[in-house]
Design a protein around this motif. Structure first.
Motif, PDB file in Angstrom:
ATOM      1  N   LEU A  84       0.866  -0.920   0.101  1.00 53.82           N
ATOM      2  CA  LEU A  84       0.188  -0.254  -0.265  1.00 53.82           C
ATOM      3  C   LEU A  84       0.792   1.295  -0.066  1.00 53.82           C
ATOM      4  O   LEU A  84       0.603   2.257  -0.705  1.00 53.82           O
ATOM      5  CB  LEU A  84      -0.975  -0.044   1.248  1.00 53.82           C
ATOM      6  N   ARG A  85       1.811   1.087   0.754  1.00 52.46           N
ATOM      7  CA  ARG A  85       2.723   2.456   0.726  1.00 52.46           C
ATOM      8  C   ARG A  85       3.343   2.623  -0.280  1.00 52.46           C
ATOM      9  O   ARG A  85       3.479   3.811  -0.907  1.00 52.46           O
ATOM     10  CB  ARG A  85       3.834   2.104   1.904  1.00 52.46           C
ATOM     11  N   ASP A  86       3.831   1.672  -1.131  1.00 50.18           N
ATOM     12  CA  ASP A  86       4.591   1.808  -2.471  1.00 50.18           C
ATOM     13  C   ASP A  86       3.520   2.376  -3.441  1.00 50.18           C
ATOM     14  O   ASP A  86       3.725   3.268  -4.190  1.00 50.18           O
ATOM     15  CB  ASP A  86       4.984   0.498  -2.886  1.00 50.18           C
ATOM     16  N   PHE A  87       2.383   1.942  -3.386  1.00 50.96           N
ATOM     17  CA  PHE A  87       1.420   2.398  -4.417  1.00 50.96           C
ATOM     18  C   PHE A  87       0.914   3.944  -4.023  1.00 50.96           C
ATOM     19  O   PHE A  87       1.100   4.809  -4.949  1.00 50.96           O
ATOM     20  CB  PHE A  87      -0.035   1.590  -4.134  1.00 50.96           C
ATOM     21  N   LEU A  88       0.654   4.342  -2.721  1.00 53.57           N
ATOM     22  CA  LEU A  88       0.365   5.643  -2.303  1.00 53.57           C
ATOM     23  C   LEU A  88       1.390   6.421  -2.474  1.00 53.57           C
ATOM     24  O   LEU A  88       1.258   7.826  -3.044  1.00 53.57           O
ATOM     25  CB  LEU A  88      -0.277   5.540  -1.066  1.00 53.57           C
ATOM     26  N   LEU A 118       0.620  10.777  -1.869  1.00 49.73           N
ATOM     27  CA  LEU A 118       1.276  10.987  -0.616  1.00 49.73           C
ATOM     28  C   LEU A 118       2.228  12.076  -0.692  1.00 49.73           C
ATOM     29  O   LEU A 118       2.875  12.623  -1.732  1.00 49.73           O
ATOM     30  CB  LEU A 118       2.072  10.076   0.078  1.00 49.73           C
ATOM     31  N   THR A 119       1.818  13.160   0.174  1.00 48.13           N
ATOM     32  CA  THR A 119       2.765  14.474   0.250  1.00 48.13           C
ATOM     33  C   THR A 119       4.030  14.047   1.209  1.00 48.13           C
ATOM     34  O   THR A 119       4.100  12.687   1.788  1.00 48.13           O
ATOM     35  CB  THR A 119       2.094  15.593   1.019  1.00 48.13           C
ATOM     36  N   TYR A 177       4.153  10.668   3.754  1.00 51.65           N
ATOM     37  CA  TYR A 177       5.004   9.861   3.443  1.00 51.65           C
ATOM     38  C   TYR A 177       5.983   9.324   4.799  1.00 51.65           C
ATOM     39  O   TYR A 177       6.119   8.275   5.206  1.00 51.65           O
ATOM     40  CB  TYR A 177       6.003  10.160   2.163  1.00 51.65           C
ATOM     41  N   ILE A 178       6.464  10.369   5.349  1.00 52.49           N
ATOM     42  CA  ILE A 178       7.143  10.270   6.558  1.00 52.49           C
ATOM     43  C   ILE A 178       6.357   9.854   7.882  1.00 52.49           C
ATOM     44  O   ILE A 178       6.776   8.836   8.401  1.00 52.49           O
ATOM     45  CB  ILE A 178       7.970  11.767   7.113  1.00 52.49           C
ATOM     46  N   PHE A 179       5.049  10.178   7.512  1.00 50.69           N
ATOM     47  CA  PHE A 179       4.194   9.333   8.713  1.00 50.69           C
ATOM     48  C   PHE A 179       3.944   7.840   8.514  1.00 50.69           C
ATOM     49  O   PHE A 179       3.952   7.194   9.294  1.00 50.69           O
ATOM     50  CB  PHE A 179       2.667  10.279   8.840  1.00 50.69           C
ATOM     51  N   VAL A 180       3.630   7.498   7.384  1.00 49.29           N
ATOM     52  CA  VAL A 180       3.645   6.284   6.899  1.00 49.29           C
ATOM     53  C   VAL A 180       4.710   5.264   7.325  1.00 49.29           C
ATOM     54  O   VAL A 180       4.658   4.354   7.860  1.00 49.29           O
ATOM     55  CB  VAL A 180       3.126   5.969   5.604  1.00 49.29           C
ATOM     56  N   LYS A 181       5.809   5.899   6.942  1.00 48.94           N
ATOM     57  CA  LYS A 181       7.082   5.285   7.055  1.00 48.94           C
ATOM     58  C   LYS A 181       7.487   5.099   8.694  1.00 48.94           C
ATOM     59  O   LYS A 181       7.718   4.161   8.995  1.00 48.94           O
ATOM     60  CB  LYS A 181       8.332   5.964   6.611  1.00 48.94           C
ATOM     61  N   ASP A 182       7.061   5.950   9.318  1.00 47.73           N
ATOM     62  CA  ASP A 182       7.259   5.923  10.988  1.00 47.73           C
ATOM     63  C   ASP A 182       6.318   4.710  11.311  1.00 47.73           C
ATOM     64  O   ASP A 182       6.612   3.912  12.342  1.00 47.73           O
ATOM     65  CB  ASP A 182       6.917   7.181  11.522  1.00 47.73           C
TER      66      ASP A 182
END
Length: 57
Positions: free
Chosen positions: A19-23, A28-29, A33-38
């Motif tokens: 999902l992260r790769d897709f978004l 993602l801003t 992106y930083i939030f999802v990575k965390d």
């Protein structure tokens, strides 16, 4: 029981990666992106007590 939980956490981690790769490519801003990575790092390392309710953010 803990093996089942561990398997589910791993499955969720894989789905979050997909999902992260897709978004990341589409929606993602930088801040998002930083939030999802965390969050991904917290889940990957099973530090669930560090997660916060979205209502608190």
């Amino acid at each position: 029981m803990s093996e089942i939980v561990s398997e589910k956490v791993d499955e969720i981690g894989r789905k979050l990666d997909e999902l992260r790769d897709f978004l990341e490519d589409i929606f993602l801003t930088t801040e998002e992106y930083i939030f999802v990575k965390d969050v991904d790092e917290i889940v990957k390392n099973k530090r669930f007590n560090e997660l916060e309710s979205l209502d608190e953010i």
